[in-house]
Scaffold this motif. Structure first.
Motif, mmCIF file in Angstrom:
data_model
loop_
_atom_site.group_PDB
_atom_site.id
_atom_site.type_symbol
_atom_site.label_atom_id
_atom_site.label_comp_id
_atom_site.label_asym_id
_atom_site.label_seq_id
_atom_site.Cartn_x
_atom_site.Cartn_y
_atom_site.Cartn_z
ATOM 1 N N ASN A 23 0.798 -1.320 0.136
ATOM 2 C CA ASN A 23 -0.030 -0.076 0.042
ATOM 3 C C ASN A 23 0.877 1.208 0.131
ATOM 4 O O ASN A 23 0.465 2.268 0.704
ATOM 5 C CB ASN A 23 -0.944 -0.159 1.297
ATOM 6 C CG ASN A 23 -1.969 -1.154 0.984
ATOM 7 O OD1 ASN A 23 -2.284 -1.295 -0.072
ATOM 8 N ND2 ASN A 23 -2.827 -1.285 2.221
ATOM 9 N N LYS A 24 1.868 1.337 -0.904
ATOM 10 C CA LYS A 24 2.748 2.468 -0.800
ATOM 11 C C LYS A 24 2.830 2.968 -2.434
ATOM 12 O O LYS A 24 3.200 2.074 -3.475
ATOM 13 C CB LYS A 24 4.201 2.041 -0.550
ATOM 14 C CG LYS A 24 4.436 1.700 1.200
ATOM 15 C CD LYS A 24 5.670 1.436 1.581
ATOM 16 C CE LYS A 24 5.627 1.084 3.072
ATOM 17 N NZ LYS A 24 7.177 1.266 3.561
ATOM 18 N N LYS A 49 -6.932 7.814 2.462
ATOM 19 C CA LYS A 49 -6.587 7.947 3.949
ATOM 20 C C LYS A 49 -5.259 7.665 4.047
ATOM 21 O O LYS A 49 -4.752 6.385 3.611
ATOM 22 C CB LYS A 49 -7.116 7.306 5.027
ATOM 23 C CG LYS A 49 -6.664 7.451 6.232
ATOM 24 C CD LYS A 49 -7.522 7.966 7.230
ATOM 25 C CE LYS A 49 -7.033 8.311 8.711
ATOM 26 N NZ LYS A 49 -5.949 9.196 8.973
ATOM 27 N N VAL A 50 -4.213 8.703 4.079
ATOM 28 C CA VAL A 50 -2.767 8.410 3.981
ATOM 29 C C VAL A 50 -2.282 8.217 5.511
ATOM 30 O O VAL A 50 -2.610 9.083 6.284
ATOM 31 C CB VAL A 50 -2.084 9.728 3.488
ATOM 32 C CG1 VAL A 50 -0.565 9.838 3.635
ATOM 33 C CG2 VAL A 50 -2.574 10.022 2.231
ATOM 34 N N THR A 51 -1.646 7.289 5.615
ATOM 35 C CA THR A 51 -1.044 7.056 7.278
ATOM 36 C C THR A 51 0.316 7.350 7.321
ATOM 37 O O THR A 51 0.705 7.749 8.480
ATOM 38 C CB THR A 51 -1.123 5.409 7.242
ATOM 39 O OG1 THR A 51 -0.277 4.641 6.368
ATOM 40 C CG2 THR A 51 -2.649 5.007 7.177
ATOM 41 N N ASN A 52 1.241 7.504 6.120
ATOM 42 C CA ASN A 52 2.564 7.676 6.467
ATOM 43 C C ASN A 52 3.188 8.344 5.095
ATOM 44 O O ASN A 52 2.682 8.182 4.026
ATOM 45 C CB ASN A 52 3.552 6.515 6.748
ATOM 46 C CG ASN A 52 4.767 7.018 7.436
ATOM 47 O OD1 ASN A 52 5.023 8.051 7.699
ATOM 48 N ND2 ASN A 52 5.579 5.876 7.474
ATOM 49 N N THR A 82 2.144 6.033 2.099
ATOM 50 C CA THR A 82 1.575 4.966 2.505
ATOM 51 C C THR A 82 0.012 5.306 2.833
ATOM 52 O O THR A 82 -0.313 5.791 3.427
ATOM 53 C CB THR A 82 2.134 4.169 3.916
ATOM 54 O OG1 THR A 82 3.556 4.190 3.565
ATOM 55 C CG2 THR A 82 1.560 2.982 4.135
ATOM 56 N N VAL A 83 -0.821 4.419 2.228
ATOM 57 C CA VAL A 83 -2.250 4.479 2.487
ATOM 58 C C VAL A 83 -2.610 3.398 3.332
ATOM 59 O O VAL A 83 -2.154 2.527 3.504
ATOM 60 C CB VAL A 83 -3.014 4.572 0.674
ATOM 61 C CG1 VAL A 83 -2.563 5.848 -0.064
ATOM 62 C CG2 VAL A 83 -2.932 3.158 0.375
ATOM 63 N N ALA A 84 -3.864 3.748 3.890
ATOM 64 C CA ALA A 84 -4.622 2.748 4.717
ATOM 65 C C ALA A 84 -5.088 1.539 4.185
ATOM 66 O O ALA A 84 -5.127 1.607 2.902
ATOM 67 C CB ALA A 84 -6.039 3.381 5.285
#
Length: 95
Positions: A23-24, A49-52, A82-84
């Motif tokens: 998911n990157k 939703k972006v996590t990182n 990185t997405v959720a």
């Protein structure tokens, strides 16, 4: 800088395609952009939703011209986003 000017283009390479399994996603971004601007731009542009966000500066290369002179190509800045889990970016899925 407007939020949609932050992202220049997606980078589709062999390594970035392998990162999609985690998911990157990789984008080339403006040199003056920071992580917060990249996060907002990706979330608004692709509705995920972006996590990182990780940022990488790549240096330019030295190239030799035919007349013996040297030229330095400009460096770039990349963002690895990185997405959720469960979210995908459709731009990369067809590539």
């Amino acid at each position: 800088m407007h939020i949609f000017q932050v992202l220049k283009r997606p980078l589709i390479t062999e390594k970035s395609t392998l990162l999609q399994e985690q998911n990157k996603y990789v984008f080339e971004v403006m040199p003056s952009a920071n992580k917060i601007q990249v996060r907002e731009a990706v979330q608004r542009a692709f509705e995920v939703k972006v996590t990182n966000v990780n940022m990488v500066h790549t240096a330019g290369e030295n190239r030799r011209l035919r007349n013996g002179r040297w030229l330095r190509t400009p460096g770039t800045k990349k963002a690895i986003v990185t997405v959720a889990p469960g979210d995908t970016i459709q731009l990369f899925e067809g590539a």
